[in-house]
Design a protein around this motif. Structure first.
Motif, PDB file in Angstrom:
ATOM      1  N   ILE B  77      28.692  82.516  41.109  1.00 25.87           N
ATOM      2  CA  ILE B  77      29.033  81.220  41.703  1.00 25.87           C
ATOM      3  C   ILE B  77      27.767  80.433  42.018  1.00 25.87           C
ATOM      4  CG2 ILE B  77      29.973  80.134  43.797  1.00 25.87           C
ATOM      5  CD1 ILE B  77      32.083  82.315  43.863  1.00 25.87           C
ATOM      6  N   GLY B  78      27.795  79.121  41.717  1.00 25.64           N
ATOM      7  CA  GLY B  78      26.736  78.227  42.161  1.00 25.64           C
ATOM      8  C   GLY B  78      27.306  77.297  43.214  1.00 25.64           C
ATOM      9  N   PHE B  79      26.549  77.036  44.295  1.00 28.91           N
ATOM     10  CA  PHE B  79      27.076  76.215  45.385  1.00 28.91           C
ATOM     11  C   PHE B  79      26.110  75.073  45.660  1.00 28.91           C
ATOM     12  CE2 PHE B  79      28.654  74.903  49.429  1.00 28.91           C
ATOM     13  CZ  PHE B  79      29.943  75.418  49.551  1.00 28.91           C
ATOM     14  N   THR B  85      19.714  70.911  51.157  1.00 28.74           N
ATOM     15  CA  THR B  85      19.515  72.268  51.681  1.00 28.74           C
ATOM     16  C   THR B  85      18.420  73.007  50.925  1.00 28.74           C
ATOM     17  OG1 THR B  85      21.885  72.239  52.106  1.00 28.74           O
ATOM     18  CG2 THR B  85      20.788  74.302  52.483  1.00 28.74           C
ATOM     19  N   LEU B  86      17.240  72.386  50.879  1.00 32.61           N
ATOM     20  CA  LEU B  86      16.093  73.030  50.234  1.00 32.61           C
ATOM     21  C   LEU B  86      15.191  73.612  51.311  1.00 32.61           C
ATOM     22  CD1 LEU B  86      15.274  70.200  47.680  1.00 32.61           C
ATOM     23  CD2 LEU B  86      16.654  72.251  47.316  1.00 32.61           C
ATOM     24  N   MET B  87      14.410  74.618  50.934  1.00 38.19           N
ATOM     25  CA  MET B  87      13.432  75.164  51.867  1.00 38.19           C
ATOM     26  C   MET B  87      12.204  74.250  51.844  1.00 38.19           C
ATOM     27  SD  MET B  87      13.701  79.197  50.836  1.00 38.19           S
ATOM     28  CE  MET B  87      13.282  78.916  49.123  1.00 38.19           C
ATOM     29  N   LEU B  98      14.938  80.738  43.959  1.00 40.55           N
ATOM     30  CA  LEU B  98      15.445  81.565  45.066  1.00 40.55           C
ATOM     31  C   LEU B  98      16.597  82.508  44.698  1.00 40.55           C
ATOM     32  CD1 LEU B  98      15.309  82.179  48.168  1.00 40.55           C
ATOM     33  CD2 LEU B  98      17.134  80.491  48.388  1.00 40.55           C
ATOM     34  N   PRO B  99      17.684  82.015  44.050  1.00 34.92           N
ATOM     35  CA  PRO B  99      18.797  82.927  43.757  1.00 34.92           C
ATOM     36  C   PRO B  99      18.370  84.113  42.894  1.00 34.92           C
ATOM     37  CG  PRO B  99      19.464  80.655  43.417  1.00 34.92           C
ATOM     38  CD  PRO B  99      17.989  80.635  43.636  1.00 34.92           C
ATOM     39  N   LYS B 101      15.279  85.365  42.761  1.00 39.49           N
ATOM     40  CA  LYS B 101      14.403  86.190  43.592  1.00 39.49           C
ATOM     41  C   LYS B 101      15.241  87.135  44.459  1.00 39.49           C
ATOM     42  CE  LYS B 101      10.650  85.707  46.946  1.00 39.49           C
ATOM     43  NZ  LYS B 101       9.951  84.762  47.827  1.00 39.49           N
ATOM     44  N   LEU B 102      16.339  86.586  45.025  1.00 37.34           N
ATOM     45  CA  LEU B 102      17.190  87.403  45.885  1.00 37.34           C
ATOM     46  C   LEU B 102      17.873  88.514  45.091  1.00 37.34           C
ATOM     47  CD1 LEU B 102      18.773  84.676  48.188  1.00 37.34           C
ATOM     48  CD2 LEU B 102      16.948  86.284  48.729  1.00 37.34           C
ATOM     49  N   LYS B 103      18.017  88.307  43.778  1.00 35.90           N
ATOM     50  CA  LYS B 103      18.617  89.348  42.939  1.00 35.90           C
ATOM     51  C   LYS B 103      17.565  90.276  42.367  1.00 35.90           C
ATOM     52  CE  LYS B 103      22.510  86.466  41.639  1.00 35.90           C
ATOM     53  NZ  LYS B 103      23.478  87.072  42.562  1.00 35.90           N
ATOM     54  N   ARG B 146      19.162  74.619  41.239  1.00 38.99           N
ATOM     55  CA  ARG B 146      19.212  75.923  41.885  1.00 38.99           C
ATOM     56  C   ARG B 146      20.581  76.581  41.686  1.00 38.99           C
ATOM     57  NH1 ARG B 146      18.337  75.652  48.084  1.00 38.99           N
ATOM     58  NH2 ARG B 146      20.356  74.635  47.908  1.00 38.99           N
ATOM     59  N   ALA B 147      21.639  75.745  41.754  1.00 31.11           N
ATOM     60  CA  ALA B 147      22.988  76.292  41.559  1.00 31.11           C
ATOM     61  C   ALA B 147      23.194  76.752  40.110  1.00 31.11           C
ATOM     62  CB  ALA B 147      24.029  75.252  41.940  1.00 31.11           C
ATOM     63  N   THR B 150      21.478  80.684  37.958  1.00 27.90           N
ATOM     64  CA  THR B 150      22.048  82.010  37.701  1.00 27.90           C
ATOM     65  C   THR B 150      23.102  81.962  36.591  1.00 27.90           C
ATOM     66  OG1 THR B 150      23.611  81.596  39.481  1.00 27.90           O
ATOM     67  CG2 THR B 150      21.677  82.891  40.044  1.00 27.90           C
TER      68      THR B 150
END
Lengths: 274, 255
Positions: B77-79, B85-87, B98-99, B101-103, B146-147, B150
């Motif tokens: 899922i991409g949201f 909502t960026l860092m 980011l997504p 990296k988290l994986k 970003r969404a 992935t």
């Protein structure tokens, strides 16, 4: 507003970096000259009010004994600050992991903060055999609270939507802490560090004062006490100046670190053109 | 609708918040793969809540959400949030990465994918830039990249363009449609704009508030690709009129 006014404003803007240095410097020179004049014109003896020139001479002539004392005080300051960073950030991380721990411990952190260190110092010096350790504990008590309070606030202020985003991608607690909550806490932490830098110097000096009566310490506070007993007022002023200059340098150092760390992204450090 | 197995199906979903607000009441909704569905309704109708439930952010109070199209488990899922909502402390590249990296995908492996995602939203040259240096529309593009990074099969967007000016919004509408058409992608798009929902979607689910529920399910059968010409066509206008009427009814005919 007329064009002329606007021109004046932009001229002021341009001169600001220079004025920031020139103006305080001019005040400094003015006060020193006035001071020197008043002392000389009225023939005030140096044991009541030494002239700036006499203080400067003392600073040079007494440097061999003042310098090692400055080193002792600065070492204590930075050790206390390091301990404050470790303790403050460590506790803040613990608080961030569990609301229950925060609720249980935070009041005691506040209690440590609001109790004047000068009133606990004699007790600590009695209970802790090692003088350096005792002084360190006193200075730490003064310095750690702003780091703890600011870092705790920072860790809890990460953007809620970003937290959701991390959860959406299955981030672990550790990943959220490392990639989101710690960077979000950075500006708060650095603000706390800037305050704690000055406070750890104050804490170090106050602790030295408290222990100074024992005569084991050789920091700048001890030099001030010693000079006071012997009515060496120029030397007292010289030591005082060293403490102030050290405080200013510490503040500038941490301001620079803060600016370097945040210059890319945080509002406080970003230059804006109008 | 009797197409292939739906990608996701809400079955009698209720969502009651701790403060007693009933955000959703008996929501039944099946979304088929490849659809571009808009959830349209007044504020408080639970459209964002439904989207967050789809994303796995929160659980239904009762009822169930099934994923028959992907053998029971939610797909990738991409949201996209209402704000970018960026860092702020990370560059555009690191935000989009980011997504991955988290994986646990390494930076080297991620580089190509991140750059492709940035190119797809027209930000190829902006990898090293910090978010504060970008305009609102560009920040939203980063958020979309970003969404996409992935390669999700389901994109969820929560009023993503509400805060943007009209010119930027139209451009991003077109870009989003291009992304949807170029990929095997299902989109659920939350909006309160009739015109935006008709332009983008092939299905509009109109929702009403207090309690949040579905009141109309309208197919928009205009062919893709939709262009600026569609925005001014009679077909577009007639769809807008129909959807507006349904929305008006959803709001109790009042207001």
């Amino acid at each position: 507003m007329t064009t002329r006014d606007l021109d004046d404003i932009s001229a002021l803007d341009r001169a600001l970096p220079v004025l920031r240095i020139i103006l305080p410097l001019a005040i400094f020179v003015l006060v020193i000259c006035g001071w020197e004049y008043v002392v000389r014109a009225n023939g005030i003896p140096p044991y009541i009010l030494p002239a700036p020139s006499v203080i400067a001479q003392t600073l040079v002539s007494d440097w061999p004994s003042l310098w090692p004392s400055l080193v002792v005080t600065l070492r204590l300051t930075f050790l206390a600050l390091a301990a404050a960073v470790v303790g403050g950030v460590g506790l803040a991380l613990l608080f961030a992991q569990s609301r229950l721990i925060e609720l249980s411990l935070f009041p005691y952190a506040v209690m440590l903060q609001v109790t004047p260190v000068i009133s606990i110092a004699p007790l600590i010096i009695i209970y802790v055999d090692n003088t350096t350790a005792a002084l360190l504990i006193c200075a730490w008590i003064v310095a750690f609270f702003p780091i703890l309070a600011n870092t705790t606030l920072g860790l809890n202020s990460a953007d809620h939507n970003l937290v959701n985003l991390f959860q959406l991608y299955g981030a672990s607690r550790w990943q959220i802490l490392w990639n989101l909550r710690l960077p979000a806490a950075m500006p708060y932490f650095l603000g706390g560090l800037r305050i704690a830098g000055g406070l750890s110097l104050i804490g170090a000096v106050v602790a030295e004062f408290a222990a100074g009566a024992g005569g084991t310490a050789t920091g700048l506070a001890f030099r001030i006490l010693e000079a006071g007993y012997r009515l060496q007022i120029p030397r007292l002023f010289a030591a005082l100046i060293l403490i102030s200059v050290a405080g200013i340098l510490i503040f500038l150092l941490f301001s620079a670190i803060s600016h370097l760390a945040l210059r890319h992204w945080h509002e406080s450090a970003v230059k804006r053109e109008q | 609708m009797h197409g292939p197995a739906p990608l996701v199906a809400f079955g009698g979903v209720d969502k009651v918040f701790a403060n007693g607000t009933t955000a959703l009441k008996g929501l039944d909704l099946a979304i088929e793969p490849g659809q571009f569905v808009s959830l349209l309704g007044p504020s408080g109708c639970g459209k964002s809540t439904a989207l967050r439930l789809l994303a796995g952010l929160g659980r239904p109070t009762s009822g169930r959400i099934d994923w028959p199209g992907t053998s029971g488990r939610p797909p990738e899922i991409g949201f996209v949030f209402q704000e970018p909502t960026l860092m702020p402390w990370a560059t555009v590249f690191d935000n989009v990465r980011l997504p991955l990296k988290l994986k646990g995908v390494s930076k080297g492996q991620a580089r190509g994918v991140v750059e492709a995602a940035l190119a797809r939203v027209g930000l190829a040259g902006f990898a090293g830039v910090y978010p504060r240096e970008l305009s609102g529309g560009m920040k939203m593009r980063v958020s979309i990249a970003r969404a996409l990074v992935t390669s999700p099969s389901l994109m969820l967007l929560d009023e993503p363009f509400a805060a943007l000016d009209e010119i930027t919004r139209f451009r991003l509408n077109n870009d989003l449609l291009t992304v949807w058409q170029d990929n095997p992608l299902t989109v659920v798009f939350v909006t309160h704009s009739v015109y935006e929902s008709v332009y983008l979607s092939n299905r509009i689910v109109v929702m009403a508030a207090r309690p949040g529920r579905v009141v109309a399910d309208i197919a928009i059968d205009a062919p893709y690709p939709r262009t600026e010409a569609f925005r001014t066509s009679d077909l577009y206008n007639s769809h807008c009129r129909a959807v507006s009427a349904a929305l008006h009814q959803a709001m109790g005919g009042a207001a």
